[in-house]
Design a protein around this motif. Structure first.
Motif, PDB file in Angstrom:
ATOM      1  N   SER A  20       0.837  -1.200   0.000  1.00  0.00           N
ATOM      2  CA  SER A  20       0.000   0.000   0.000  1.00  0.00           C
ATOM      3  C   SER A  20       0.867   1.244   0.000  1.00  0.00           C
ATOM      4  CB  SER A  20      -0.933   0.021   1.207  1.00  0.00           C
ATOM      5  OG  SER A  20      -1.734  -1.125   1.243  1.00  0.00           O
ATOM      6  N   TYR A  70       1.308   4.211  -2.779  1.00  0.00           N
ATOM      7  CA  TYR A  70       1.176   5.623  -2.385  1.00  0.00           C
ATOM      8  C   TYR A  70       2.370   6.442  -2.855  1.00  0.00           C
ATOM      9  CZ  TYR A  70       1.088   9.788   0.516  1.00  0.00           C
ATOM     10  OH  TYR A  70       1.119  11.090   0.944  1.00  0.00           O
ATOM     11  N   LEU A 130      -0.422   9.117 -10.666  1.00  0.00           N
ATOM     12  CA  LEU A 130      -1.437   8.082 -10.475  1.00  0.00           C
ATOM     13  C   LEU A 130      -1.484   7.117 -11.656  1.00  0.00           C
ATOM     14  CD1 LEU A 130      -3.546   7.309  -8.383  1.00  0.00           C
ATOM     15  CD2 LEU A 130      -5.127   8.873  -9.474  1.00  0.00           C
ATOM     16  N   PHE A 142      -3.676 -10.261  -2.008  1.00  0.00           N
ATOM     17  CA  PHE A 142      -5.107 -10.484  -1.772  1.00  0.00           C
ATOM     18  C   PHE A 142      -5.522 -11.856  -2.285  1.00  0.00           C
ATOM     19  CE2 PHE A 142      -6.461  -6.796   0.280  1.00  0.00           C
ATOM     20  CZ  PHE A 142      -6.008  -5.649  -0.345  1.00  0.00           C
ATOM     21  N   ARG A 189      -9.214 -13.294  -1.177  1.00  0.00           N
ATOM     22  CA  ARG A 189     -10.215 -12.218  -1.295  1.00  0.00           C
ATOM     23  C   ARG A 189     -10.422 -11.908  -2.770  1.00  0.00           C
ATOM     24  NH1 ARG A 189      -7.607  -8.439   3.330  1.00  0.00           N
ATOM     25  NH2 ARG A 189      -9.412  -7.079   3.099  1.00  0.00           N
ATOM     26  N   ILE A 204     -11.755  -8.467  -4.397  1.00  0.00           N
ATOM     27  CA  ILE A 204     -10.782  -7.380  -4.465  1.00  0.00           C
ATOM     28  C   ILE A 204      -9.791  -7.631  -5.602  1.00  0.00           C
ATOM     29  CG2 ILE A 204      -8.978  -6.144  -3.230  1.00  0.00           C
ATOM     30  CD1 ILE A 204     -10.402  -6.816  -0.638  1.00  0.00           C
ATOM     31  N   GLN A 255      -1.223  10.363   3.972  1.00  0.00           N
ATOM     32  CA  GLN A 255      -0.600   9.067   3.732  1.00  0.00           C
ATOM     33  C   GLN A 255      -1.339   7.978   4.487  1.00  0.00           C
ATOM     34  OE1 GLN A 255       3.550   8.856   4.716  1.00  0.00           O
ATOM     35  NE2 GLN A 255       3.688   6.703   4.145  1.00  0.00           N
ATOM     36  N   VAL A 258      -3.069   4.799   2.646  1.00  0.00           N
ATOM     37  CA  VAL A 258      -2.577   3.443   2.905  1.00  0.00           C
ATOM     38  C   VAL A 258      -3.694   2.569   3.474  1.00  0.00           C
ATOM     39  CG1 VAL A 258      -0.980   2.109   4.318  1.00  0.00           C
ATOM     40  CG2 VAL A 258      -0.185   4.147   3.151  1.00  0.00           C
ATOM     41  N   LEU A 281      -5.955   1.436   0.667  1.00  0.00           N
ATOM     42  CA  LEU A 281      -5.350   0.432  -0.201  1.00  0.00           C
ATOM     43  C   LEU A 281      -5.253  -0.911   0.501  1.00  0.00           C
ATOM     44  CD1 LEU A 281      -2.629   2.651  -1.820  1.00  0.00           C
ATOM     45  CD2 LEU A 281      -4.388   1.409  -3.065  1.00  0.00           C
ATOM     46  N   GLN A 282      -4.893  -0.871   1.790  1.00  0.00           N
ATOM     47  CA  GLN A 282      -4.778  -2.116   2.556  1.00  0.00           C
ATOM     48  C   GLN A 282      -6.085  -2.880   2.593  1.00  0.00           C
ATOM     49  OE1 GLN A 282      -1.537  -1.044   5.981  1.00  0.00           O
ATOM     50  NE2 GLN A 282      -3.566  -1.639   6.583  1.00  0.00           N
ATOM     51  N   ASP A 283      -7.190  -2.130   2.610  1.00  0.00           N
ATOM     52  CA  ASP A 283      -8.490  -2.784   2.669  1.00  0.00           C
ATOM     53  C   ASP A 283      -9.003  -3.152   1.282  1.00  0.00           C
ATOM     54  OD1 ASP A 283      -9.586  -0.668   5.419  1.00  0.00           O
ATOM     55  OD2 ASP A 283      -8.508  -2.578   5.388  1.00  0.00           O
ATOM     56  N   GLY A 284      -8.206  -2.839   0.266  1.00  0.00           N
ATOM     57  CA  GLY A 284      -8.590  -3.248  -1.079  1.00  0.00           C
ATOM     58  C   GLY A 284      -9.433  -2.247  -1.842  1.00  0.00           C
ATOM     59  N   HIS A 299      -9.115   0.336  -3.963  1.00  0.00           N
ATOM     60  CA  HIS A 299      -8.165   1.083  -4.781  1.00  0.00           C
ATOM     61  C   HIS A 299      -8.818   2.202  -5.582  1.00  0.00           C
ATOM     62  CE1 HIS A 299      -9.299  -1.250  -8.458  1.00  0.00           C
ATOM     63  NE2 HIS A 299      -9.686  -2.085  -7.509  1.00  0.00           N
ATOM     64  N   ARG A 300     -10.076   2.021  -5.972  1.00  0.00           N
ATOM     65  CA  ARG A 300     -10.728   3.087  -6.737  1.00  0.00           C
ATOM     66  C   ARG A 300     -11.032   4.286  -5.843  1.00  0.00           C
ATOM     67  NH1 ARG A 300     -11.576   1.225 -12.045  1.00  0.00           N
ATOM     68  NH2 ARG A 300     -11.844  -1.015 -12.117  1.00  0.00           N
ATOM     69  N   PHE A 328      -9.210   5.053  -3.366  1.00  0.00           N
ATOM     70  CA  PHE A 328      -7.886   5.666  -3.229  1.00  0.00           C
ATOM     71  C   PHE A 328      -7.604   6.589  -4.410  1.00  0.00           C
ATOM     72  CE2 PHE A 328      -3.491   6.368  -2.865  1.00  0.00           C
ATOM     73  CZ  PHE A 328      -2.910   6.063  -4.080  1.00  0.00           C
ATOM     74  N   SER A 329      -7.840   6.093  -5.626  1.00  0.00           N
ATOM     75  CA  SER A 329      -7.591   6.914  -6.821  1.00  0.00           C
ATOM     76  C   SER A 329      -8.352   8.217  -6.753  1.00  0.00           C
ATOM     77  CB  SER A 329      -8.026   6.197  -8.094  1.00  0.00           C
ATOM     78  OG  SER A 329      -7.264   5.062  -8.315  1.00  0.00           O
TER      79      SER A 329
END
Lengths: 363, 379
Positions: A201, A205, A213, A229, A234, A237, B7, B11, B14-17, B19-20, B22-23
């Motif tokens: 992650s 970042y 991005l 994942f 999972r 995801i 940050q 993070v 993202l860790q939880d999946g 990602h969109r 996040f974007s």
């Protein structure tokens, strides 16, 4: 001694060495020994590579000269000479880094190891032990060792790097990104999946901060985290991440295809080639994953297969392009009025027309 | 690692999946930084900390975006819209309007779920925001679309009222404002049409009498400008009724003034004066000094026009005093000038003939007058 060194400065260095011999008798054997050892290292660097590019020999020459001149002028107090020495060392570090990275991308971890070692040694020489400038070298060495499975060594190296970064939080996003990626790799290998997620992650970042991005570094980060994942089972995801990766590369490949059609066969850089190899591998992994799913997502499969078809077309392998093209077409036809059907058909037509054309210089 | 809130939040997502999410967040944060970099120094934008440093806001964005992403994966479009609507409503600070716009648009413009109740509400909010920002064209477009959706959907709002009524009220406001704009540009036909539509919508939107009254008033002003005084007065009389019912003194005063103006244009000076005096009394009793100053000034001018300088000066003086109390410098100056002008004229009047005949006696008389005059207090 310096036997492999031909070239304009070779005899000068030898002269100098003889001078030194006269002055520093006890040190002679040490200097000789070190020079020989480093020399051998340099030779081994170049011995197994496929030398498509003629300047590898030149690199060998340069490293030779540099190493000899660095080692032999070690005890000179003249600041101008010292400055030149430093520049040579910086240059050496760069070269070793490049060599190591290219070996790693080819999967030649053993060879990468030598270069990475040289890089670290010279870095310690130049900057001193436990400084932040060593971090990239640590990471490189860790990656090489990881490929060889020396996980204990990897752990040690990465914790050194982490410590250096902790002490210097102002370190740029680029280095932090690399470190987190390595840590992610490591923790995935040893099965600490949650920690691996945390590091990947951070990798993503920092990749976004540094490269943006939409960069390929970020996309690769998505792919890597998806792998973790997947190991956790999972699937939803993973599917979502793979969709995003496929979408991004679709855009990238579309523009590549366009330029390819406009300027057929412009020479491809080494870096670009390595990228494409990576991309192809990743796409294959994704396709395999998606095809194994009980509820197949036809749209995504079409997208991935289309990507692969485009990639192989650009690389010049028409057979594979056709293969993947038909997979893509099959999938896209399952969806009424799918937007990809036309482009896929167009690509397949192009492939066909190129295949029926008489190839230059073939039977 | 000491992380910034930015940050940390990225993070976590993202860790939880997610990602969109996040974007989206990352893009918003980058946009915020860009805006701040382009803002002139000491602009209000820079007085606030950057979005990336505001933990609470980031946390809220994270919560709802992640829920939306999860719903998206599950195919629950209505939940996606609800979450985004919530985010749009969350940002109320004037510096955060751009965030509201972003989230409302991301809700209302969706292909899947873009015609749901939440998306319609988001579109109403957009119409409101555009109106407040002064972009009446966009506001109108969104309001009309949202109204159509609300009519099709037949939903009720949180108070059990049909959602479409919100649309009517909003459109009413927008049409009225557009009408005023056309009025200012002297395009009377379009203005009248829009102002009428505005009133119609305001009535349909129902309930709020003050909104109705305002719409009628604007419509009346439009008609007055285009010369239809009869129709205008009719509307203004309705306004008087409504404002009276609402006990809105300011509304009453402006209605009386408007009626008076129409009466004056039609030549009915007596009635006009009566109206204005009514308005002035109202101002007196409600202590509306600024209005009083304004009305008195108008009265003074009218009396001056009909050649009643005494009355005229009386009102100019009243206007001046009221303007002083209300600290309205512009009105004050106007009243002073008018007062001086009128008094001077009436003073000189008796000596007009002297000024016109070029004889020695006349001049002597004038000089005498000048020397003996002093500061007469004329009454």
């Amino acid at each position: 001694m310096a036997s492999g060194c031909t070239g304009p400065h070779g005899h000068l260095s030898r002269l100098f060495l003889s001078l030194l011999l006269g002055v520093l008798r006890p040190a002679v054997h040490y200097v000789e020994g070190r020079t020989l050892l480093l020399h051998r290292t340099v030779s081994s660097l170049c011995s197994n590579a496929d030398h498509q590019q003629a300047d590898w020999v030149g690199v060998h020459e340069r490293i030779c000269q540099m190493l000899v001149s660095i080692r032999s002028m070690k005890d000179i107090y003249d600041p101008a000479v010292r400055k030149r020495n430093q520049l040579r060392k910086t240059h050496l570090i760069k070269i070793c880094k490049l060599v190591a990275q290219s070996k790693l991308s080819e999967g030649k971890h053993e060879e990468a190891l030598h270069a990475a070692h040289c890089c670290l040694q010279t870095s310690i020489d130049l900057y001193g032990p436990n400084t932040i400038q060593l971090v990239p070298a640590y990471i490189l060495l860790a990656e090489a060792n990881m490929g060889l499975g020396n996980l204990a060594v990897v752990a040690e190296l990465l914790s050194q790097a982490e410590w250096a970064v902790l002490k210097n939080p102002e370190l740029g996003a680029s280095v932090q990104q690399q470190l987190h990626r390595s840590l992610g790799h490591y923790h995935t290998s040893v099965g600490n999946l949650e920690i691996a997620l945390h590091h990947f992650s951070n990798d993503i970042y920092f990749a976004c901060e540094e490269y943006g991005l939409d960069s390929s570094a970020t996309t690769k980060g998505y792919f890597l985290i998806a792998d973790v994942f997947a190991r956790q089972g999972r699937t939803a995801i993973v599917h979502s991440l793979y969709s995003e990766v496929a979408e991004r590369w679709h855009n990238h490949l579309n523009s590549l295809l366009e330029t390819h059609q406009q300027h057929a066969d412009s020479s491809v850089s080494f870096y670009e080639k390595a990228q494409r190899v990576e991309m192809e591998e990743m796409l294959r992994v994704i396709l395999e994953f998606e095809q194994k799913q009980s509820r197949r997502d036809a749209a995504l499969i079409a997208l991935i297969a289309h990507n692969l078809a485009m990639l192989w077309f650009i690389n010049g392998d028409l057979h594979k392009a056709q293969d993947f093209g038909s997979t893509a077409l099959q999938a896209s036809l399952q969806i009424p009025k799918h937007k990809l059907t036309e482009p896929i058909q167009e690509l397949l037509q192009q492939v066909e027309s190129l295949q029926t054309e008489p190839q230059p210089g073939s039977d | 690692f000491r992380n910034t809130p930015k940050q940390y939040m990225c993070v976590e997502m993202l860790q939880d999946g997610y990602h969109r999410s996040f974007s989206e967040l990352f893009t918003l944060l980058s946009f915020d930084l860009e805006q701040r970099a382009n803002a002139p120094p000491r602009s209000p934008r820079l007085q606030e900390p950057s979005l990336g440093e505001q933990r609470e806001k980031l946390e809220t964005i994270r919560l709802h975006l992640c829920r939306a992403e999860k719903a998206e994966r599950d195919g629950s479009w209505t939940i996606v819209c609800e979450e985004r609507l919530h985010l749009g409503r969350y940002f109320t600070h004037p510096m955060d309007i751009w965030l509201s716009f972003h989230f409302y648009h991301s809700c209302a413009d969706r292909v899947f779920g873009g015609r749901s109740k939440s998306a319609t509400e988001a579109r109403f909010h957009l119409a409101e925001l555009y109106r407040q920002q002064g972009d009446l064209v966009e506001a109108r477009d969104h309001a009309e679309r949202a109204l159509k959706q609300a009519e099709d959907g037949g939903w009720l709002d949180s108070e059990g009222q049909p959602l479409r009524l919100w649309g009517c009220r909003e459109l009413g406001e927008i049409y009225s404002l557009l009408g005023e704009a056309y009025l200012a540009a002297q395009e009377y036909d379009t203005a009248t049409m829009l102002l009428q539509l505005g009133s119609k919508m305001a009535i349909e939107g129902g309930g709020d009498k003050s909104v109705e009254a305002e719409s009628f008033f604007r419509e009346g002003m439009g008609l007055q400008s285009s010369g239809d005084h009869q129709a205008a007065m009719k509307l203004f009389n309705t306004c008087v009724e409504l404002f009276g019912y609402l006990q809105d003194v300011k509304g009453l005063v402006k209605s009386y003034k408007a009626i008076a103006k129409s009466l004056e244009s039609e030549g009915n000076i007596e009635e006009c004066i009566k109206m204005l005096e009514k308005a002035a009394d109202l101002c007196h009793s409600s202590d509306l000094q600024e209005r009083l100053a304004d009305i008195s000034l108008t009265l003074g001018c009218i009396y001056s026009d009909v050649n009643r300088p005494l009355k005229s000066c009386e009102y100019f003086l009243q206007s001046y005093k009221a303007a002083c109390t209300a600290r309205e410098v512009v009105l004050q100056h106007k009243a002073q000038v008018k007062l001086g002008h009128t008094s001077a004229h009436s003073l000189i009047k008796s000596y007009n003939s002297e000024m016109e005949t070029p004889s020695l006696t006349s001049v002597k008389r004038l000089v005498d007058w000048k020397e003996t005059r002093g500061h007469q207090d004329f009454c």
